[in-house]
Design a protein around this motif. Structure first.
Motif, PDB file in Angstrom:
ATOM      1  N   LEU A  89       0.824  -1.211   0.000  1.00  0.00           N
ATOM      2  CA  LEU A  89       0.000   0.000   0.000  1.00  0.00           C
ATOM      3  C   LEU A  89       0.856   1.258   0.000  1.00  0.00           C
ATOM      4  N   GLY A  90       2.005   1.212   0.646  1.00  0.00           N
ATOM      5  CA  GLY A  90       2.878   2.379   0.696  1.00  0.00           C
ATOM      6  C   GLY A  90       3.506   2.729  -0.626  1.00  0.00           C
ATOM      7  N   ASP A  91       3.475   1.810  -1.584  1.00  0.00           N
ATOM      8  CA  ASP A  91       4.064   2.072  -2.895  1.00  0.00           C
ATOM      9  C   ASP A  91       3.078   2.697  -3.872  1.00  0.00           C
ATOM     10  N   ARG A  92       1.818   2.846  -3.460  1.00  0.00           N
ATOM     11  CA  ARG A  92       0.786   3.293  -4.391  1.00  0.00           C
ATOM     12  C   ARG A  92       0.986   4.751  -4.803  1.00  0.00           C
ATOM     13  N   VAL A  93       0.521   5.055  -6.008  1.00  0.00           N
ATOM     14  CA  VAL A  93       0.562   6.422  -6.535  1.00  0.00           C
ATOM     15  C   VAL A  93      -0.849   6.818  -6.939  1.00  0.00           C
ATOM     16  N   ALA A  94      -1.359   7.895  -6.354  1.00  0.00           N
ATOM     17  CA  ALA A  94      -2.680   8.427  -6.678  1.00  0.00           C
ATOM     18  C   ALA A  94      -2.539   9.603  -7.633  1.00  0.00           C
ATOM     19  N   GLY A  95      -3.641   9.981  -8.259  1.00  0.00           N
ATOM     20  CA  GLY A  95      -3.605  11.014  -9.283  1.00  0.00           C
ATOM     21  C   GLY A  95      -3.794  12.415  -8.750  1.00  0.00           C
ATOM     22  N   VAL A  96      -5.024  12.940  -8.827  1.00  0.00           N
ATOM     23  CA  VAL A  96      -5.316  14.323  -8.443  1.00  0.00           C
ATOM     24  C   VAL A  96      -6.223  14.290  -7.217  1.00  0.00           C
ATOM     25  N   THR A  97      -5.740  14.838  -6.110  1.00  0.00           N
ATOM     26  CA  THR A  97      -6.420  14.742  -4.816  1.00  0.00           C
ATOM     27  C   THR A  97      -6.822  16.124  -4.323  1.00  0.00           C
ATOM     28  N   ILE A  98      -8.012  16.188  -3.739  1.00  0.00           N
ATOM     29  CA  ILE A  98      -8.479  17.392  -3.032  1.00  0.00           C
ATOM     30  C   ILE A  98      -8.643  16.985  -1.571  1.00  0.00           C
ATOM     31  N   ARG A  99      -7.905  17.617  -0.678  1.00  0.00           N
ATOM     32  CA  ARG A  99      -7.904  17.177   0.714  1.00  0.00           C
ATOM     33  C   ARG A  99      -8.103  18.341   1.674  1.00  0.00           C
ATOM     34  N   ALA A 100      -9.039  18.157   2.619  1.00  0.00           N
ATOM     35  CA  ALA A 100      -9.165  19.067   3.763  1.00  0.00           C
ATOM     36  C   ALA A 100      -8.440  18.410   4.918  1.00  0.00           C
ATOM     37  N   GLN A 101      -7.288  18.946   5.269  1.00  0.00           N
ATOM     38  CA  GLN A 101      -6.421  18.312   6.263  1.00  0.00           C
ATOM     39  C   GLN A 101      -6.327  19.122   7.541  1.00  0.00           C
ATOM     40  N   ASN A 102      -5.958  20.386   7.428  1.00  0.00           N
ATOM     41  CA  ASN A 102      -5.767  21.231   8.603  1.00  0.00           C
ATOM     42  C   ASN A 102      -6.936  22.178   8.836  1.00  0.00           C
ATOM     43  N   VAL A 103      -7.628  22.561   7.759  1.00  0.00           N
ATOM     44  CA  VAL A 103      -8.828  23.398   7.838  1.00  0.00           C
ATOM     45  C   VAL A 103      -9.819  22.866   6.818  1.00  0.00           C
ATOM     46  N   ASP A 104     -11.056  23.333   6.873  1.00  0.00           N
ATOM     47  CA  ASP A 104     -12.056  22.931   5.901  1.00  0.00           C
ATOM     48  C   ASP A 104     -11.697  23.496   4.526  1.00  0.00           C
ATOM     49  N   GLY A 105     -12.118  22.785   3.480  1.00  0.00           N
ATOM     50  CA  GLY A 105     -11.877  23.248   2.116  1.00  0.00           C
ATOM     51  C   GLY A 105     -13.185  23.481   1.393  1.00  0.00           C
ATOM     52  N   CYS A 106     -13.172  24.374   0.401  1.00  0.00           N
ATOM     53  CA  CYS A 106     -14.396  24.609  -0.364  1.00  0.00           C
ATOM     54  C   CYS A 106     -14.049  25.193  -1.732  1.00  0.00           C
ATOM     55  N   GLY A 107     -14.922  24.927  -2.689  1.00  0.00           N
ATOM     56  CA  GLY A 107     -14.863  25.582  -3.988  1.00  0.00           C
ATOM     57  C   GLY A 107     -13.808  25.081  -4.947  1.00  0.00           C
ATOM     58  N   THR A 108     -13.141  23.972  -4.651  1.00  0.00           N
ATOM     59  CA  THR A 108     -12.109  23.473  -5.557  1.00  0.00           C
ATOM     60  C   THR A 108     -12.762  22.835  -6.784  1.00  0.00           C
ATOM     61  N   THR A 109     -12.209  23.137  -7.956  1.00  0.00           N
ATOM     62  CA  THR A 109     -12.743  22.615  -9.217  1.00  0.00           C
ATOM     63  C   THR A 109     -11.629  21.923  -9.992  1.00  0.00           C
ATOM     64  N   VAL A 110     -11.913  20.711 -10.437  1.00  0.00           N
ATOM     65  CA  VAL A 110     -10.997  19.988 -11.321  1.00  0.00           C
ATOM     66  C   VAL A 110     -11.778  19.672 -12.583  1.00  0.00           C
ATOM     67  N   GLU A 111     -11.307  20.165 -13.715  1.00  0.00           N
ATOM     68  CA  GLU A 111     -12.053  19.936 -14.954  1.00  0.00           C
ATOM     69  C   GLU A 111     -11.107  19.580 -16.095  1.00  0.00           C
ATOM     70  N   ARG A 112     -11.569  18.609 -16.865  1.00  0.00           N
ATOM     71  CA  ARG A 112     -10.835  18.117 -18.036  1.00  0.00           C
ATOM     72  C   ARG A 112      -9.414  17.696 -17.659  1.00  0.00           C
ATOM     73  N   VAL A 113      -9.325  16.908 -16.599  1.00  0.00           N
ATOM     74  CA  VAL A 113      -8.047  16.339 -16.184  1.00  0.00           C
ATOM     75  C   VAL A 113      -8.162  14.812 -16.269  1.00  0.00           C
ATOM     76  N   ASP A 114      -7.240  14.179 -16.968  1.00  0.00           N
ATOM     77  CA  ASP A 114      -7.224  12.728 -17.124  1.00  0.00           C
ATOM     78  C   ASP A 114      -6.123  12.124 -16.257  1.00  0.00           C
ATOM     79  N   VAL A 115      -6.389  10.933 -15.727  1.00  0.00           N
ATOM     80  CA  VAL A 115      -5.389  10.203 -14.945  1.00  0.00           C
ATOM     81  C   VAL A 115      -5.277   8.790 -15.516  1.00  0.00           C
ATOM     82  N   TYR A 116      -4.038   8.362 -15.765  1.00  0.00           N
ATOM     83  CA  TYR A 116      -3.760   7.051 -16.339  1.00  0.00           C
ATOM     84  C   TYR A 116      -2.937   6.210 -15.353  1.00  0.00           C
ATOM     85  N   ASP A 117      -3.315   4.941 -15.233  1.00  0.00           N
ATOM     86  CA  ASP A 117      -2.492   3.928 -14.564  1.00  0.00           C
ATOM     87  C   ASP A 117      -2.168   4.268 -13.116  1.00  0.00           C
ATOM     88  N   ALA A 118      -3.148   4.783 -12.371  1.00  0.00           N
ATOM     89  CA  ALA A 118      -2.936   5.072 -10.953  1.00  0.00           C
ATOM     90  C   ALA A 118      -3.049   3.775 -10.160  1.00  0.00           C
TER      91      ALA A 118
END
Length: 800
Positions: free
Chosen positions: A406-435
């Motif tokens: 599991l530690g070797d895995r690679v993820a693509g495009v992530t939106i994360r609320a870690q330290n504070v809340d997040g809002c309004g993030t937009t990801v458009e027309r982004v492709d991810v291959y072989d994650a």
């Protein structure tokens, strides 16, 4: 202004052919290309008159004439700009009667614009009988100093000059610090003739720069050379703005404008040196000018696998003047960082990473050996973001980590609320291959030692995922809209390479607030097509699939919705809505539900689509323990192998509660005698079209004597135990007519909270007959219910 072209107005009489000779001293035009165009104005999409290179003296265009040579052998190229009488008369009219039409022309020599300016069709008293009296307002350029006889165009290392034949010299001294680095025209000057390649010319010019940058007080030095050359210069005190011509080579996309740093401008940081600012040889400091388009190449990310773009892109995104970073039409190769770093590319809050299109702008992960990291890495991560985003690029994870831990895995495009809340993030027309992890991931942190975070207003539009472990996943207290997304996990991969086993195509788990998938598509082999599931000690609130099409090609349901026990407590999927969707499985149920409350409106659900498994588990919909479904006229088809021994069910109602509203279709295909439109107890408010017309018992459905359906609002409830905080209620429900047989009457009850309420008390409901025309319902809630709850009921009295 120092430019590699000259400006001069040209033109001719409207009702006569226009012929303007052009002479170019020092250049032999015979081996070069030349062309021109006339338009209403620059950037106007409508072509007024094309001027292609031509050899026909009677056609409109630019004709190259024989080259002449002086006694020293220096050539002079000759050409003629020619516009036929008919073409001149076809030019538009504008302004008042008597005004010339004023457009814009440009002439290119070997792909570089060398001459431009206004082009005039001069008003003439000759043959103007058909000229219009009413004309549009003129919008062209100015027409002062129009040349109609001929021009001499001088192109050299020091600039371009134009003189008009037969008139006083109008010398446009357009010195350009080195057109040699950009010019494709071979001049007669020795300095340029000696340069054999574009790189040689750029370097030859860079060597002269200290002499050029003398400046005068208040001056701006444009195109001072390459980035490295600018660092080696000494700038006069009066020069406050410069522009480089490239990062390593002229035209490599790294040209940038800089301004001199002076107090009280923000302090410069060492981490940004040679990225967003540099120090020249004289000690002056130059910072990227705000307001320009920031390209990755400006910072040194020039593409190709010879440059590690990871530190460069992160520095560029951290630069204070950069709000949006454009990857350009380049492929950027990025190393994987140490385990302590979450992401390969980390976007600060509010910033955007964009490309030209996802076909030409790309990020490639450079794979590493197993065990390099102890936890998964994200390629691009928006952390604690507000109104930032990603757009128009592709991510190639290159199967890094495939077959590892599991530690070797690679993820693509992530939106994360870690330290504070997040809002309004937009990801458009982004492709991810072989994650080998999540291709597209939305995560609001919860559990552990930190507080629970929230994501709100997250949008993924027209995003795609190919050959990835999980294509789209949302978790935590998140509100996400997926719109027009696509995922393909076929065993035949997009590039013919190794298959990344897919766990889930679309996945929602944990304390989800609301995830809506609109017009999304998924296809291929996976552990599930869609999989809303509770995790940890949280209910999953609202998940909506609308106009979606998800098909799995292996033996799992196309959608699996499950509530689970955690530490002895049941947590449920509270509100699942499937609206006009298509869910199809090759060798299992089209949909499967347990501990889930769901509304299904319309749509198509097909199980056992390959009809080859022979196990009888290819129902259109499987209903298991704790599921409560309201179906509004869907089409359900179950299949099992006709040569096998397994039964087929359109609707396999095993242990839940199912209410059928509207018409719809129930179909079962399988071995003779083992085809059942539905099984178990189903409350039909309307009769669907059933094939065959039998229930799971094999008997024909009986007709009903009466049906009663309605809702009793909380305001009509009586409380027999007010001292206990109104937690024990009784509701009387009257029938339209008395029942003839209580034994033939089915009663179905459910407790519904008001819109937006999150209490969802799991209150036990029980009932008894008060008479043949009246039943009494008891609600025993573990908490005091707020106002707005209601009891929904359905009673069906069968005739036999």
């Amino acid at each position: 202004m120092m430019l590699p072209y000259a400006t001069q107005a040209l033109g001719g009489w409207r009702n006569e052919a226009c012929l303007i000779p052009i002479a170019v001293p020092g250049v032999d035009l015979a081996a070069l290309s030349i062309r021109g165009q006339i338009r209403q104005s620059g950037d106007n999409p409508f072509l007024t008159q094309d001027l292609p290179q031509t050899a026909d003296p009677a056609a409109s265009g630019i004709r190259i004439l024989p080259t002449t040579f002086d006694v020293a052998g220096v050539p002079t190229g000759h050409a003629a700009l020619q516009v036929t009488k008919a073409a001149m008369q076809a030019l538009p009219y504008a302004g008042e009667v008597g005004d010339p039409w004023i457009g814009t022309y440009a002439i290119q020599i070997s792909g570089s614009t060398r001459l431009t300016g206004a082009f005039l069709a001069l008003a003439s008293p000759i043959d103007s009988d058909g000229a219009p009296a009413n004309r549009p307002v003129s919008v062209g350029g100015g027409g002062c100093g129009v040349a109609t006889a001929g021009i001499v165009l001088t192109i050299g290392d020091s600039g371009v000059a134009v003189s008009v034949a037969g008139m006083d010299l109008i010398q446009v001294a357009l010195s350009q610090a080195s057109i040699a680095a950009a010019a494709l025209v071979v001049t007669a000057q020795a300095a340029v003739a000696a340069a054999k390649t574009q790189a040689d010319r750029a370097q030859a010019y860079a060597n002269q720069l200290p002499d050029f940058v003398q400046g005068s007080p208040g001056a701006s030095a444009t195109e001072v050379g390459l980035f490295a050359a600018a660092k080696g210069m000494a700038f006069a005190g009066g020069i406050n703005r410069i522009r480089t011509t490239g990062r390593q080579l002229r035209g490599d996309g790294g040209a940038a404008s800089y301004v001199r740093w002076v107090a009280p401008m923000p302090a410069l940081t060492a981490a940004q040196q040679d990225y967003s600012w540099f120090q020249a040889a004289d000690g002056s400091q130059w910072v990227l000018e705000a307001g320009q388009q920031f390209m990755a190449a400006m910072f040194g990310a020039l593409g190709g696998n010879g440059i590690d773009a990871r530190p460069i892109l992160n520095a560029a995104l951290a630069a204070p003047m950069v709000q949006t970073l454009n990857l350009g039409p380049l492929s950027h190769y990025c190393s994987i960082p140490p385990s302590a770093v979450d992401a390969i590319i980390a976007l600060p809050a509010g910033k955007w990473l964009v490309g030209i299109t996802r076909s030409v702008s790309a990020i490639y992960v450079v794979p590493v050996a197993f065990g390099t990291r102890s936890r998964a890495v994200q390629v691009v991560q928006h952390t604690d973001d507000v109104n930032g985003g990603s757009r128009d690029y592709s991510v190639y994870c290159q199967r890094s980590g495939l077959g590892g831990s599991l530690g070797d895995r690679v993820a693509g495009v992530t939106i994360r609320a870690q330290n504070v809340d997040g809002c309004g993030t937009t990801v458009e027309r982004v492709d991810v291959y072989d994650a080998t992890g999540y291709a597209h991931y939305d995560s609001a942190d919860y559990g552990g030692s930190g507080p629970q975070r929230k994501l709100r207003g997250i949008e993924r539009r027209e995003c795609r995922a190919f050959n990835s472990q999980v294509c789209f996943e949302s978790t935590g207290d998140a509100e996400v809209l997926r719109e027009d997304c696509y995922a393909n996990v076929s065993i035949t991969t997009w590039d013919g390479g190794a298959l990344v086993p897919c766990e889930v195509i679309y996945h929602e788990y944990g304390p989800i607030y609301k995830v809506r998938s609109l017009r999304c598509v998924g296809f291929g082999q996976a552990g599930a097509g869609a999989h809303p599931i509770t995790a940890d000690a949280y209910d999953l609130r609202t998940v909506i699939y609308e106009d979606c099409d998800i098909e799995v090609t292996n033996a799992v349901p196309a959608i699996i919705a499950i509530g689970q026990m955690t530490h002895g407590t049941l947590y449920v999927v509270q509100d699942l809505q499937l609206l006009n969707c298509r869910f199809v499985s090759a060798n299992a149920a089209g949909a499967s539900f347990a501990n889930t409350a769901a509304i299904i409106r319309g749509g198509t659900y097909i199980g056992g689509n390959s009809a080859a498994n022979g196990l009888g588990n290819g129902a259109g919909i499987d209903v298991s323990i704790g599921a409560m479904l309201d179906l509004y006229a869907p089409s359900l088809t179950g299949n099992s192998d006709p040569a096998g021994q397994g039964a087929s069910y359109g609707l396999n109602q095993q242990a839940g509660v199912v209410r059928w509203h509207g018409a719809g279709i129930l179909t079962a295909n399988g071995p003779a005698g083992l085809q059942f439109a539905y099984s178990g107890t189903v409350q039909f408010a309307a009769t669907p079209i059933m094939t065959p017309t039998t229930a799971g018992s094999g008997s024909t459905l009986p007709s009903y004597r009466q049906r009663v359906r309605g809702e009793a609002a909380e305001t009509s409830w009586a409380s027999y135990n007010p001292a206990a905080g109104n937690q024990r209620y009784f509701v009387n429900i009257a029938l339209m007519t008395s029942v003839a047989s209580r034994d033939l009457t089915d009663v179905m009850l459910s407790l519904h909270g008001p819109d937006g309420d999150l209490t969802f008390a799991q209150a036990p409901l029980s009932w008894n007959w008060q008479s043949d025309a009246l039943i009494q319902v008891q609600i025993a809630s573990s908490v005091a219910l707020p106002s707005g709850f209601a009891i929904r009921y359905m009673l069906t009295e069968w005739s036999t």
